[in-house]
Design a protein around this motif. Structure first.
Motif, short mmCIF file in Angstrom:
data_model
loop_
_atom_site.label_atom_id
_atom_site.label_comp_id
_atom_site.label_asym_id
_atom_site.label_seq_id
_atom_site.Cartn_x
_atom_site.Cartn_y
_atom_site.Cartn_z
N ARG A 70 0.87 -1.19 0.00
CA ARG A 70 0.00 0.00 0.00
C ARG A 70 0.90 1.23 0.00
O ARG A 70 1.66 1.46 0.95
CB ARG A 70 -0.90 0.00 1.24
CG ARG A 70 -1.84 1.16 1.25
CD ARG A 70 -2.88 1.02 2.36
NE ARG A 70 -3.52 2.29 2.53
CZ ARG A 70 -3.36 3.07 3.59
NH1 ARG A 70 -2.59 2.70 4.57
NH2 ARG A 70 -3.96 4.23 3.65
N TRP A 71 0.86 1.99 -1.08
CA TRP A 71 1.68 3.20 -1.21
C TRP A 71 1.03 4.31 -0.41
O TRP A 71 -0.16 4.58 -0.57
CB TRP A 71 1.85 3.56 -2.68
CG TRP A 71 2.67 2.51 -3.38
CD1 TRP A 71 2.20 1.45 -4.10
CD2 TRP A 71 4.09 2.39 -3.36
NE1 TRP A 71 3.25 0.69 -4.54
CE2 TRP A 71 4.42 1.24 -4.11
CE3 TRP A 71 5.11 3.14 -2.80
CZ2 TRP A 71 5.73 0.82 -4.29
CZ3 TRP A 71 6.43 2.74 -3.00
CH2 TRP A 71 6.72 1.59 -3.74
N THR A 72 1.82 4.96 0.45
CA THR A 72 1.25 5.90 1.41
C THR A 72 1.71 7.34 1.26
O THR A 72 1.17 8.23 1.92
CB THR A 72 1.56 5.44 2.85
OG1 THR A 72 2.99 5.35 3.01
CG2 THR A 72 0.92 4.08 3.12
N GLY A 73 2.70 7.62 0.40
CA GLY A 73 3.13 9.01 0.23
C GLY A 73 4.28 9.15 -0.73
O GLY A 73 5.05 8.22 -0.94
N LEU A 74 4.38 10.33 -1.31
CA LEU A 74 5.45 10.66 -2.26
C LEU A 74 6.03 12.00 -1.87
O LEU A 74 5.30 12.95 -1.59
CB LEU A 74 4.89 10.73 -3.69
CG LEU A 74 5.88 11.20 -4.76
CD1 LEU A 74 6.98 10.15 -4.97
CD2 LEU A 74 5.15 11.48 -6.05
N GLU A 75 7.35 12.07 -1.89
CA GLU A 75 8.07 13.32 -1.63
C GLU A 75 9.07 13.53 -2.77
O GLU A 75 10.02 12.76 -2.91
CB GLU A 75 8.79 13.20 -0.29
CG GLU A 75 9.54 14.41 0.14
CD GLU A 75 10.25 14.20 1.48
OE1 GLU A 75 10.84 15.18 1.94
OE2 GLU A 75 10.23 13.09 2.04
N SER A 97 5.70 3.26 1.65
CA SER A 97 4.71 2.19 1.50
C SER A 97 4.66 1.35 2.77
O SER A 97 5.54 1.41 3.62
CB SER A 97 5.06 1.30 0.30
OG SER A 97 6.28 0.62 0.53
N ARG A 98 3.60 0.57 2.83
CA ARG A 98 3.42 -0.46 3.86
C ARG A 98 3.16 -1.76 3.13
O ARG A 98 2.42 -1.78 2.15
CB ARG A 98 2.22 -0.14 4.75
CG ARG A 98 2.47 0.93 5.73
CD ARG A 98 1.36 0.98 6.77
NE ARG A 98 1.28 2.36 7.22
CZ ARG A 98 0.24 3.15 7.08
NH1 ARG A 98 -0.86 2.71 6.55
NH2 ARG A 98 0.29 4.38 7.50
N ALA A 99 3.76 -2.82 3.64
CA ALA A 99 3.55 -4.14 3.05
C ALA A 99 3.13 -5.11 4.13
O ALA A 99 3.49 -4.96 5.29
CB ALA A 99 4.81 -4.62 2.36
N THR A 110 10.68 2.75 2.78
CA THR A 110 10.95 3.98 2.04
C THR A 110 11.75 3.62 0.81
O THR A 110 12.81 2.99 0.91
CB THR A 110 11.74 5.00 2.89
OG1 THR A 110 10.99 5.30 4.06
CG2 THR A 110 12.00 6.28 2.11
N HIS A 111 11.23 3.96 -0.35
CA HIS A 111 11.91 3.71 -1.63
C HIS A 111 12.51 5.05 -2.06
O HIS A 111 11.78 6.02 -2.26
CB HIS A 111 10.90 3.21 -2.67
CG HIS A 111 11.46 3.04 -4.03
ND1 HIS A 111 12.10 1.89 -4.41
CD2 HIS A 111 11.49 3.88 -5.10
CE1 HIS A 111 12.50 2.03 -5.68
NE2 HIS A 111 12.15 3.23 -6.10
#
Length: 132
Positions: A70-75, A97-99, A110-111
């Protein structure tokens, strides 16, 4: 009910932001807009958009998205080139994300990536990225 916010983090609704890119009625005008729309496609599970916006020279034969992520944010951290009159650009970002499937502990991730993009046939496409 208020319109659904776009996952890419601009604060706009999906219909005002990445929606027209995802449905093909508009194309990304800048490298950053492409990267934001690709993040939103990951968040929404739109593998078709990801494939369509991947450089044919580097695109994998198939793409399978993990339904437990589940992708939770982009910076967005920085951009180089990638403007209206550029042919290439880079976009550095962090995506969160959360997996973990049902009944499993949720792991935060964090990617970090510096994506390279270029224009092909007048459209921005993702080429590849440096992870880390």
């Amino acid at each position: 009910m208020p319109p659904r916010r776009c996952p890419c983090g601009t604060g706009l609704s999906h219909a005002e932001c990445c929606g027209p890119l995802h449905d093909g009625t508009a194309a990304a005008a800048t490298a950053e807009q492409l990267v934001r729309s690709r993040y939103s496609a990951f968040a929404l599970g739109d593998a078709g958009y990801l494939e369509r916006t991947w450089d044919p020279a580097t695109r994998p034969r198939s793409l399978t998205l993990d339904p437990d992520v589940r992708w939770t944010g982009l910076e967005v951290l920085a951009t180089t080139g990638g403007g209206l009159f550029d042919a290439e650009g880079t976009v550095a970002f962090r995506a969160y994300s959360r997996a973990g499937g049902e009944g499993h502990a949720q792991a935060e991730h964090t990617h970090r990536e510096r994506s390279r993009v270029r224009r092909v046939g007048g459209r921005w496409v993702y080429v590849d990225g440096d992870i880390g």
